[in-house]
Design an enzyme around this catalytic site. Sequence first.
Site, PDB file in Angstrom:
ATOM      1  N   ASP A  68       0.814  -1.216   0.000  1.00 47.48           N
ATOM      2  CA  ASP A  68       0.000   0.000   0.000  1.00 47.48           C
ATOM      3  C   ASP A  68       0.847   1.266   0.000  1.00 47.48           C
ATOM      4  O   ASP A  68       2.073   1.212   0.203  1.00 47.48           O
ATOM      5  CB  ASP A  68      -0.967  -0.001   1.199  1.00 47.48           C
ATOM      6  CG  ASP A  68      -0.307  -0.419   2.520  1.00 47.48           C
ATOM      7  OD1 ASP A  68       0.936  -0.457   2.575  1.00 47.48           O
ATOM      8  OD2 ASP A  68      -1.029  -0.692   3.478  1.00 47.48           O
ATOM      9  N   ASN A 113      -7.712  -3.198  14.064  1.00 49.65           N
ATOM     10  CA  ASN A 113      -9.092  -3.565  13.713  1.00 49.65           C
ATOM     11  C   ASN A 113      -9.106  -4.747  12.728  1.00 49.65           C
ATOM     12  O   ASN A 113     -10.111  -5.019  12.096  1.00 49.65           O
ATOM     13  CB  ASN A 113      -9.835  -2.353  13.126  1.00 49.65           C
ATOM     14  CG  ASN A 113      -9.170  -1.823  11.858  1.00 49.65           C
ATOM     15  OD1 ASN A 113      -8.220  -2.429  11.354  1.00 49.65           O
ATOM     16  ND2 ASN A 113      -9.652  -0.717  11.339  1.00 49.65           N
ATOM     17  N   HIS A 148      -7.208  -5.001  10.040  1.00 49.00           N
ATOM     18  CA  HIS A 148      -6.917  -4.698   8.633  1.00 49.00           C
ATOM     19  C   HIS A 148      -5.566  -5.281   8.208  1.00 49.00           C
ATOM     20  O   HIS A 148      -4.658  -5.444   9.011  1.00 49.00           O
ATOM     21  CB  HIS A 148      -7.045  -3.203   8.319  1.00 49.00           C
ATOM     22  CG  HIS A 148      -5.957  -2.305   8.790  1.00 49.00           C
ATOM     23  ND1 HIS A 148      -6.188  -1.022   9.208  1.00 49.00           N
ATOM     24  CD2 HIS A 148      -4.619  -2.483   8.889  1.00 49.00           C
ATOM     25  CE1 HIS A 148      -5.045  -0.464   9.536  1.00 49.00           C
ATOM     26  NE2 HIS A 148      -4.078  -1.323   9.363  1.00 49.00           N
ATOM     27  N   GLU A 196      -9.818  -2.040   5.132  1.00 50.96           N
ATOM     28  CA  GLU A 196     -10.518  -1.716   6.368  1.00 50.96           C
ATOM     29  C   GLU A 196     -11.765  -2.590   6.525  1.00 50.96           C
ATOM     30  O   GLU A 196     -12.271  -3.146   5.547  1.00 50.96           O
ATOM     31  CB  GLU A 196     -10.911  -0.236   6.349  1.00 50.96           C
ATOM     32  CG  GLU A 196      -9.720   0.725   6.287  1.00 50.96           C
ATOM     33  CD  GLU A 196      -9.021   0.906   7.642  1.00 50.96           C
ATOM     34  OE1 GLU A 196      -9.093   0.004   8.485  1.00 50.96           O
ATOM     35  OE2 GLU A 196      -8.405   1.970   7.832  1.00 50.96           O
TER      36      GLU A 196
HETATM   37  C1  GLP Z   1      -0.707   0.329   8.674  1.00 50.84           C
HETATM   38  C2  GLP Z   1      -0.269  -0.425   7.419  1.00 50.84           C
HETATM   39  C3  GLP Z   1      -0.464  -1.918   7.590  1.00 50.84           C
HETATM   40  C4  GLP Z   1       0.122  -2.366   8.912  1.00 50.84           C
HETATM   41  C5  GLP Z   1      -0.626  -1.709  10.033  1.00 50.84           C
HETATM   42  C6  GLP Z   1      -0.180  -2.138  11.418  1.00 50.84           C
HETATM   43  O1  GLP Z   1      -2.057   0.628   8.657  1.00 50.84           O
HETATM   44  N1  GLP Z   1      -0.942  -0.014   6.237  1.00 50.84           N
HETATM   45  O2  GLP Z   1       0.136  -2.596   6.495  1.00 50.84           O
HETATM   46  O3  GLP Z   1       0.062  -3.757   9.028  1.00 50.84           O
HETATM   47  O4  GLP Z   1      -0.442  -0.313   9.904  1.00 50.84           O
HETATM   48  O5  GLP Z   1       0.915  -1.394  11.812  1.00 50.84           O
HETATM   49  P1  GLP Z   1       1.843  -1.708  13.033  1.00 50.84           P
HETATM   50  O6  GLP Z   1       2.718  -2.836  12.612  1.00 50.84           O
HETATM   51  O7  GLP Z   1       2.603  -0.439  13.247  1.00 50.84           O
HETATM   52  O8  GLP Z   1       0.958  -2.061  14.177  1.00 50.84           O
END
Ligand code: GLP
Length: 241
Positions: A67, A136, A138, A143
């Site tokens: 992304d 959540n 994702h 989402e």
């Molecule tokens: C962002 C990214 C995701 C990632 C998520 C969790 O939203 N787009 O790809 O997995 O955050 O992030 P973290 O690893 O900092 O908890």
Amino acid sequence: MKIIRAKDYNDMSRKAANIISAQVIMKPNCVLGLATGSTPIGTYAQLVEWYKKGDLDFSEVTTVNLDEYKGLTRDNEQSYYYFMKENLFSKVNINLERTFLPDGMEPDSDKACEDYNRVIAHVGGVDLQLLGLGHNGHIGFNEPGMAFEAETHCVNLTESTMKANQRFFPTMDDVPKQAYTMGIKTIMQAKRILVVVSGEDKAAIVKEAFFGPITPKVQASVLQLHNDVTIVADAAALSLI
Ligand code: GLP
């Protein structure tokens, strides 16, 4: 679905990096699907360390990231392009021409998404997709509620995701409201999937996503249907299962 229990964040990072390096060694010209967020940072650091020791060669590897924020330039420190450069691409011998992310500066969402679907098809699909897990449920920026059939698309980020990301931006107003992300369909087409999860704050979503019902409300729950998923999680993230 295989769950590998790690002691702590460092152990999780080493175990995940081991799986990625095995992929690169077994198939030097593989396509890696990469993720951002704080969780994979240690994994990338470990890969860089092994590269520096001479144990890993990225010269034939292709990467496609999950992304990118819409509207951030590549040199914006919060863009995922910048993140990947900082944490991996500038530190190993990868050919930058073989590293792909959605084009956050393409204002036409349909074009940006179609172009990225074409890139993924052109490189021949993903051999190993690395994923983090949002609070959540994702994955990428898919989402809750998004159709499992989606390929790359433009998302309006939820309040909770924007709040989680706020720590990286000066004010809430600076947090991008939209992003381009591979869809669940794209992610599910990867041959193998590796999920990294760390911390007690992820324990509830780990339980819900991987041991609860499969539902678009918890996007990661769809991974239960993939035939080659490995979850590397630390003890804190596994504390509720
Ligand atoms: C962002 C990214 C995701 C990632 C998520 C969790 O939203 N787009 O790809 O997995 O955050 O992030 P973290 O690893 O900092 O908890």
